[in-house]
Write a protein that holds these residues in place. Structure first.
Motif, short mmCIF file in Angstrom:
data_model
loop_
_atom_site.label_atom_id
_atom_site.label_comp_id
_atom_site.label_asym_id
_atom_site.label_seq_id
_atom_site.Cartn_x
_atom_site.Cartn_y
_atom_site.Cartn_z
N ASN A 78 90.65 107.29 10.01
CA ASN A 78 89.70 106.64 10.32
C ASN A 78 89.35 107.04 11.93
OD1 ASN A 78 88.09 107.89 8.16
ND2 ASN A 78 88.55 106.08 7.26
N LYS A 79 88.65 107.27 12.03
CA LYS A 79 88.18 106.54 14.00
C LYS A 79 86.63 105.96 13.93
CE LYS A 79 91.79 108.99 16.17
NZ LYS A 79 92.69 108.60 16.49
N ILE A 80 87.10 105.04 14.68
CA ILE A 80 85.50 104.56 15.00
C ILE A 80 84.41 105.45 16.64
CG2 ILE A 80 84.41 102.39 15.72
CD1 ILE A 80 87.10 101.05 14.70
N LYS A 81 83.77 105.92 16.12
CA LYS A 81 82.85 106.15 16.92
C LYS A 81 81.82 105.46 17.51
CE LYS A 81 82.32 110.06 13.85
NZ LYS A 81 81.80 111.03 13.67
N ALA A 82 81.44 105.91 18.87
CA ALA A 82 80.14 105.89 19.43
C ALA A 82 79.27 106.62 20.15
CB ALA A 82 81.07 104.27 20.85
N ILE A 83 78.31 107.04 19.71
CA ILE A 83 78.13 108.66 20.06
C ILE A 83 76.70 107.41 21.00
CG2 ILE A 83 76.75 109.77 20.22
CD1 ILE A 83 78.51 110.49 16.89
N ALA A 84 77.10 108.10 22.69
CA ALA A 84 75.70 107.59 23.39
C ALA A 84 74.02 108.43 22.97
CB ALA A 84 76.13 108.21 24.35
N ARG A 85 73.66 107.35 23.31
CA ARG A 85 71.96 107.76 22.55
C ARG A 85 71.31 108.70 23.61
NH1 ARG A 85 70.09 105.61 18.01
NH2 ARG A 85 68.02 105.33 18.08
N ASP A 112 72.70 90.71 13.07
CA ASP A 112 72.96 90.53 14.54
C ASP A 112 72.89 91.94 15.10
OD1 ASP A 112 74.51 88.60 13.89
OD2 ASP A 112 77.20 89.06 13.45
N PHE A 113 72.29 92.98 14.67
CA PHE A 113 71.91 93.62 14.88
C PHE A 113 70.58 94.86 14.13
CE2 PHE A 113 76.77 93.23 14.73
CZ PHE A 113 77.14 93.52 16.42
N GLY A 114 69.93 93.59 14.07
CA GLY A 114 68.72 94.69 14.11
C GLY A 114 68.77 95.88 12.63
N LYS A 115 68.63 97.41 12.74
CA LYS A 115 68.59 98.35 11.90
C LYS A 115 69.97 98.41 11.85
CE LYS A 115 64.25 100.47 12.28
NZ LYS A 115 63.21 101.20 12.43
N TRP A 116 70.54 99.08 10.73
CA TRP A 116 71.52 99.77 10.35
C TRP A 116 71.36 100.19 9.22
CZ3 TRP A 116 73.62 99.11 5.51
CH2 TRP A 116 72.96 97.93 4.66
N GLN A 117 72.04 101.95 9.26
CA GLN A 117 72.71 102.42 8.18
C GLN A 117 73.80 102.79 7.38
OE1 GLN A 117 70.99 106.43 10.88
NE2 GLN A 117 69.62 105.14 11.96
N VAL A 169 76.66 102.63 10.28
CA VAL A 169 75.65 102.10 11.55
C VAL A 169 75.27 101.37 11.77
CG1 VAL A 169 74.99 104.28 13.12
CG2 VAL A 169 76.14 104.91 11.15
N ILE A 170 75.18 100.99 13.15
CA ILE A 170 74.09 99.61 14.18
C ILE A 170 73.91 100.69 15.13
CG2 ILE A 170 74.81 98.09 12.63
CD1 ILE A 170 76.23 97.36 16.02
N THR A 171 73.06 100.38 15.73
CA THR A 171 73.13 100.70 18.05
C THR A 171 73.28 99.40 18.45
OG1 THR A 171 71.04 102.12 16.53
CG2 THR A 171 71.19 101.92 19.10
N THR A 172 73.72 99.81 19.21
CA THR A 172 73.70 98.73 20.17
C THR A 172 72.83 98.22 21.44
OG1 THR A 172 74.63 99.63 22.18
CG2 THR A 172 76.32 99.01 20.66
N ASP A 173 72.99 97.82 22.28
CA ASP A 173 71.41 97.52 23.00
C ASP A 173 72.19 98.17 24.06
OD1 ASP A 173 70.00 95.21 21.33
OD2 ASP A 173 71.12 93.32 22.67
N GLU A 174 71.33 98.06 25.58
CA GLU A 174 71.37 98.77 26.48
C GLU A 174 73.07 98.58 27.01
OE1 GLU A 174 70.25 101.03 28.46
OE2 GLU A 174 68.64 101.64 27.48
N PHE A 195 74.40 102.88 22.68
CA PHE A 195 75.33 103.55 21.82
C PHE A 195 74.93 103.49 19.93
CE2 PHE A 195 77.16 103.72 25.41
CZ PHE A 195 77.71 104.67 25.83
N ASP A 196 75.75 104.57 20.08
CA ASP A 196 75.10 104.31 17.77
C ASP A 196 76.43 103.63 17.21
OD1 ASP A 196 72.58 104.11 17.20
OD2 ASP A 196 72.63 106.46 17.25
#
Lengths: 74, 362
Positions: free
Chosen positions: B147-154, B105-110, B119-124, B135-136
């Motif tokens: 726990n919180k769900i983080k969305a860190i803008a690249r 679904d999302f390609g690369k993940w860590q 961790v995944i990275t969204t599209d634009e 966003f990661d």
């Protein structure tokens, strides 16, 4: 009768087993479970993969429904 | 990611889920049943009392309360049953399938073994023609309530008025899940990580105008002029400051400085500040301990006002300098001084007179 696992992520996101008639398609199943909502507002997967609307469900399939629009908050 | 790494991660995740999340939930439900049992025991006591005294209406009411507690207990038992025998049992095979689904679904993940985050990275992400970038998403593998769900803008394009808000529903890198909250956490509890990611991505791709941290209409470019919420003057972001009392974003002219109270770092706007009339020291609403002068009725800080120890009236240093009694060292105002001696207070003068009259009697 076949039995499938239905995971509805609209609202609570609960999972439940549902008995279906033979030859039930994804489209029919969605309509039975979700009522008169627009299927294009949802991402529907069977066994974690996107499917065509006319795909016939089989015993032990896992159907997941995720709404496309979900309102976050502050 | 190669299959060996995936297997290692799946094994690790499987170890975390039952022991941390499910056991905690189990204990919570058992605890709730124990509380309900205590409640039932208390209600039974009331019921017996009502029956013995032939209180028909009260008996009926207590019976209804017992019924409602019983239905709560039944729901708790159902929840425990779901934990013990879940409809979605999380096996090693399921976790591995989830990791494959994430990749599809999302390609690369860590995976972060230390913090236990997928961790995944969204599209634009573009909302109403405003490009917020990729966003990661950091998804915890355990839903333990902390726990919180983080969305860190690249490549962040934050709101002009607050650089912590990188998305209308993300503040300080935490996504506010809103309507998706229950579904996301239930997905994580069930080990349905691809669903949880999909829900998070859909939240980021949706704009809810009724409840954003900052509305998209006010997003602007960081170089744009924004208006002061106090005087409406248009200013650059660098010239603006947030008032810690009213939370308004104000311009330089409406900024009143920082609170003078020790250890207080609150910034204030001119509408929220309280200032000493004499020395100009500024205080926020939390530390507004200024005293009103009983003569000129202006407010003063501790250093600029004194209170008479006899009558408790307060006077600023400009209106009246208080004297200090040479007998008792108390401060006193003009009205509380001895009539013919300005260095002794009224109370000491009375005592001295009494002493003299005692000596005369002797």
């Amino acid at each position: 009768m076949a039995k499938v696992l239905f995971i509805n992520n609209d609202g609570g996101g609960f999972a439940q087993y549902v008995e279906i008639q033979p030859k039930t398609t994804v489209e029919q199943f969605f309509k039975d479970q979700m009522g008169e909502v627009n299927p294009s507002d949802y991402l529907i997967k069977v066994n974690r993969e996107p499917v065509a609307a006319n795909q016939v469900l089989k015993d032990k399939d896992r159907i997941t429904v995720v709404p496309v629009k979900i309102e976050g908050a502050r | 990611m190669d299959i060996r790494q995936k297997v290692r991660i799946a094994k690790f995740i499987l170890k975390q889920i039952p022991c941390e999340a499910l056991c905690d939930d189990f204990i919570t439900h058992v605890g709730n049943i124990a509380d309900d049992t205590q409640r039932l025991s208390n209600l039974n006591f009331h019921r017996r009392f009502c029956i013995q005294h032939d209180f028909a209406f009260a008996t009926n009411h207590v019976n209804q309360l017992i019924e409602s507690v019983l239905s709560v207990v039944a729901a708790e038992i159902d929840s425990i049953r779901q934990i013990v025998n879940p409809p979605v049992s999380t096996t090693f095979k399921d976790i591995l399938a989830e990791l494959n689904a994430i990749e599809a679904d999302f390609g690369k993940w860590q995976f972060d073994f230390q913090e236990k985050y997928l961790v995944i990275t969204t599209d634009e992400i573009t909302l109403e023609n405003i490009d917020l970038g990729e966003f990661d998403i950091y998804l915890p593998i355990v839903a333990d309530g902390h726990n919180k769900i983080k969305a860190i803008a690249r490549d962040p394009n934050p709101a002009a008025s607050n650089s912590d808000v990188t998305h209308p529903h993300v503040n300080k890198d935490i996504i506010c899940l809103g309507d998706g909250k229950t579904a996301v956490w239930n997905s994580i509890k069930d080990g349905r990580f691809s669903d949880a990611f999909q829900l998070c991505v859909n939240i980021l791709n949706t704009y809810s105008p009724s409840s954003p941290y900052i509305k998209l209409e006010e997003w602007g470019d960081s170089n744009d002029m924004i208006s002061c919420q106090n005087c409406d003057e248009e200013c650059n972001e660098e010239e603006m400051c947030n008032c810690d009392t009213c939370r308004n974003y104000v311009c330089e002219n409406c900024y009143a400085g920082r609170c003078s109270h020790r250890n207080c770092y609150n910034d204030m706007c001119i509408s929220c500040v309280t200032m000493c009339y004499h020395c100009g020291e500024r205080f926020c609403s939390e530390h507004d301990d200024l005293t009103k002068c009983d003569k000129c009725e202006e407010k003063f800080c501790k250093d600029c006002i004194s209170s008479c120890d006899i009558c408790d009236e307060s006077y600023c240093h400009q209106c009246q300098a208080l004297g200090e009694c040479k007998e008792c060292n108390d401060k006193f105002c003009e009205d509380c001084a001895k009539e013919d001696d300005s260095e002794v207070c009224k109370e000491c003068s009375v005592e001295t007179e009494e002493e003299i009259s005692d000596e005369v009697k002797v």
